[in-house]
Design a protein around this motif. Structure first.
Motif, PDB file in Angstrom:
ATOM      1  N   SER A 500       0.719  -1.292   0.195  1.00 13.26           N
ATOM      2  CA  SER A 500      -0.009   0.025   0.086  1.00 13.26           C
ATOM      3  C   SER A 500       0.812   1.106   0.062  1.00 13.26           C
ATOM      4  CB  SER A 500      -0.849   0.029   1.207  1.00 13.26           C
ATOM      5  OG  SER A 500      -1.674  -1.014   1.141  1.00 13.26           O
ATOM      6  N   THR A 540     -11.103  -3.064   5.496  1.00 12.69           N
ATOM      7  CA  THR A 540     -10.015  -3.370   6.868  1.00 12.69           C
ATOM      8  C   THR A 540      -9.385  -2.090   7.108  1.00 12.69           C
ATOM      9  OG1 THR A 540      -8.286  -4.181   5.459  1.00 12.69           O
ATOM     10  CG2 THR A 540      -9.743  -5.889   6.356  1.00 12.69           C
ATOM     11  N   GLU A 542      -5.975   0.444   6.671  1.00 12.61           N
ATOM     12  CA  GLU A 542      -4.445   0.177   6.512  1.00 12.61           C
ATOM     13  C   GLU A 542      -3.936  -0.458   7.785  1.00 12.61           C
ATOM     14  OE1 GLU A 542      -2.669   0.443   3.832  1.00 12.61           O
ATOM     15  OE2 GLU A 542      -4.487   1.074   2.838  1.00 12.61           O
ATOM     16  N   THR A 543      -3.834  -1.907   7.609  1.00 13.87           N
ATOM     17  CA  THR A 543      -3.169  -3.047   8.661  1.00 13.87           C
ATOM     18  C   THR A 543      -1.646  -2.799   8.500  1.00 13.87           C
ATOM     19  OG1 THR A 543      -3.124  -4.792   7.394  1.00 13.87           O
ATOM     20  CG2 THR A 543      -5.315  -4.171   8.466  1.00 13.87           C
ATOM     21  N   SER A 547      -3.394  -2.672   2.860  1.00 15.49           N
ATOM     22  CA  SER A 547      -4.774  -3.128   2.518  1.00 15.49           C
ATOM     23  C   SER A 547      -4.856  -3.219   1.012  1.00 15.49           C
ATOM     24  CB  SER A 547      -5.672  -1.834   2.755  1.00 15.49           C
ATOM     25  OG  SER A 547      -5.335  -0.946   1.966  1.00 15.49           O
TER      26      SER A 547
END
Length: 619
Positions: A500, A540, A542-543, A547
């Motif tokens: 990302s 979800t 930004e993990t 993402s």
């Protein structure tokens, strides 16, 4: 300046160097000495190092008790002291009647204020006075040989207290008061420390009232760890002499402090370790098999038997049944009788005497005796010093067994060989060898890398290209880079440009160029392109992994090949073994794949060594 202890087995190099504190503090001194981390409880004024490095040993002034209320005065005149209880050519045993038992003091006949005896205080309840007296004598004789083997600056002594009450109910402070008076009566000829059923707390109390205590008081050095590391060195050196594989089988009888430390080190080394103890749960040591419930340990198949409990565990019956190639342990006087020893020898079982193997604590005593700045010594340096001294001495002993006869299995004369490897009294005491050992064991390098995984070997590889004239070392706990217990082991490290964050995507693209250059230089295939699927729910955010929408945007903006599936049905059609949730979407990067991580680490280290002044593995 970095201790470059090549005698250490590969698996423990990293651990011991890390224990020495940070790289900054390691580089700051070649002496292994840092500012004191704990204030000393001792007001001892010993001679400085310069006084003890020549062959002519100067007098060492004795310690003072740490308390101003010293009760270390000679016992009252009516206290019974029998100097002639047992007298032989090399040692005597004196007995002193006390409130809750009898103290037996074994002393070498060489004991003097200038060459004092040194041995721990053991507390037990014996079956008879004769048994207690006999153990004091045997332990004293063993201590005499132990001190002589390394020339610690001491000779042999041992204190054995035969308690008339249950040891758990013993008034320890009253006992220490009586021991202090008894030591004072010897006028500096005997020093003591910990042994069975005496604790650091007991010694701290005794140190406050008696100047005749050597127990590492005020230091962070653990004498149990020192003893264990010496025994560890002995086991490893014997296994090497016997040509045993790294996973040799060793049975450690006794899982107290020494036995536990020894077991942990041998597990890390790669040995197969069996442990036992009278308190069964104490033998539950990570990586070991607890065999405390085995009634007859002679039924166990082992390469090395390491007794680390009480004396006399090798009886005549055990000697005829024991299934091992060598006996190498920390327990003093492991043979119950002389016949038991002979039976063991006749069966071709090697024995490395405890006088040599369990010397760590008395080597530490010598360090304490020889250096005013003893309390500033980092523990890891003290333990490494003990390891190297014992490793070398055991090697000398085993080589001498070879020289004595063509078949050392059949012809060891253990006592004669042990005496032969003893250091001359006029030689430098072992504690005074610390600085010369550090000089000999130290290598100066431009760059030190700790850890031979992906990051460490890549650093060495790149530095060998950027600064080929710089000397570097990669220190690794295993036998080779990316060893099997490390996080870089195996072939499961993925690479991808599907991030990302465009910065990381660009970084990966640059990294792939470097990987291909390394493949060309090494001649090895290091990358496997097999594609990578990033799937899950779309919302979800930004993990840690980014993402899917964010990664898709970067892939599109950078015009990187990819496949996007905006519904679960498309995912299921493309990957027919998947059963995606109806909310799932997916992004597939065809050019992603996995790194052959172990091979990559080994190749980066090899190339670094070939094109620069680098050393790898155990350093």
């Amino acid at each position: 300046h970095l201790p470059h202890l090549r005698a250490w087995p590969n698996r423990v190099v990293l651990k011991k160097l890390v224990e020495m504190s940070t790289c900054t503090s390691m580089l700051s001194t070649s002496m292994g000495l840092v500012s004191a981390q704990a204030s000393s409880l001792s007001s001892r004024q010993s001679a400085g190092l310069a006084d003890l490095t020549t062959n002519k040993i100067k007098h060492v002034s004795k310690r003072s008790a740490t308390s101003t209320q010293c009760i270390a005065t000679p016992p009252p005149k009516d206290s019974e002291s029998k100097d002639d209880a047992t007298t032989k050519s090399e040692s005597i045993v004196k007995s002193f009647d006390m409130d809750e038992g009898t103290l037996y003091m074994g002393m070498s006949t060489e004991c003097s204020a200038d060459w004092p005896g040194n041995g721990g205080l053991r507390v037990r309840s014996y079956d008879s006075e004769a048994d207690a007296e006999r153990e004091a004598k045997a332990l004293c004789d063993a201590m005499t040989l132990k001190h002589a083997a390394y020339n610690t600056g001491f000779t042999g002594a041992k204190l054995v207290f035969d308690s008339k009450v249950d040891v758990s109910n013993l008034d320890k402070e009253r006992l220490m008061d009586e021991v202090a008076r008894t030591l004072a009566s010897q006028a500096g000829r005997v020093y003591t420390g910990c042994d069975i059923n005496t604790t650091d707390g007991d010694m701290i109390y005794l140190d406050r009232i008696s100047p005749f205590v050597l127990a590492g008081i005020g230091s962070t050095v653990d004498t149990n760890k020192a003893t264990a590391d010496g025994t560890y060195a002995a086991v490893v050196r014997t296994a090497e002499k016997l040509g045993l594989p790294k996973d040799f089988k060793v049975f450690i009888q006794g899982s107290g402090k020494v036995g536990t430390f020894l077991a942990e080190s041998l597990v890390e080394y790669g040995a197969t370790v069996y442990t036992s103890d009278v308190v069964t749960e104490r033998a539950d040591i990570k990586g070991c098999t607890n065999v405390s419930d085995v009634e007859d340990f002679t039924t166990l198949e082992m390469d090395i038997f390491s007794p680390c409990a009480t004396a006399g565990v090798v009886t005549e019956e055990v000697a005829t049944k024991l299934k091992c190639k060598a006996i190498v342990g920390a327990a003093n006087v492991p043979f119950q009788t002389e016949l038991a020893r002979t039976l063991t020898q006749d069966r071709g079982i090697w024995f490395v005497p405890e006088y040599i193997t369990s010397a760590g604590a008395i080597i530490v005593d010598s360090l304490e005796w020889c250096h005013d700045d003893w309390n500033n010594l980092r523990p890891s340096v003290a333990y490494a010093f003990c390891y190297d001294m014992v490793y070398a001495k055991v090697g000398e002993y085993l080589d001498m067994c070879d020289e004595a006869a063509g078949d050392p299995n059949a012809s060891q004369d253990w006592d004669d060989v042990t005496v032969a490897v003893c250091e001359p009294r006029e030689s430098t005491p072992v504690g005074s060898k610390l600085h010369s050992w550090l000089d000999e064991s130290t290598e100066t390098v431009d760059v030190l890398v700790i850890g031979g995984g992906m990051a460490g070997t890549a650093a060495a590889y790149q530095l060998s290209e950027m600064a080929p004239g710089k000397k570097g070392v990669v220190l690794e706990a295993g036998e080779e880079p990316a060893h099997k217990k490390g996080s870089s082991y195996g072939d499961s490290r993925m690479f991808r440009q599907m991030y990302s964050d465009e910065f990381f995507s660009n970084l990966q693209s640059e990294s792939l160029k470097l990987w291909h250059e390394l493949e060309a230089k090494s001649g090895s295939k290091l990358l496997d392109v097999n594609g990578l699927l990033f799937y899950g729910e779309a919302d979800t955010g930004e993990t840690v992994e980014g993402s899917i929408p964010g990664a898709l945007e970067v892939m599109q903006r950078r015009n990187l090949p990819h496949e996007f599936y905006d519904e679960a049905a498309g995912l299921a059609d493309r990957f027919d073994r998947m059963r995606p949730d109806e909310k799932h979407i997916g992004l597939f990067e065809q050019t992603a794949g996995s790194v052959r991580s172990s091979l990559a680490c080994q190749e980066m280290m090899r190339v670094a060594t070939e094109q620069g002044a680098w050393e790898g593995g155990a350093g």
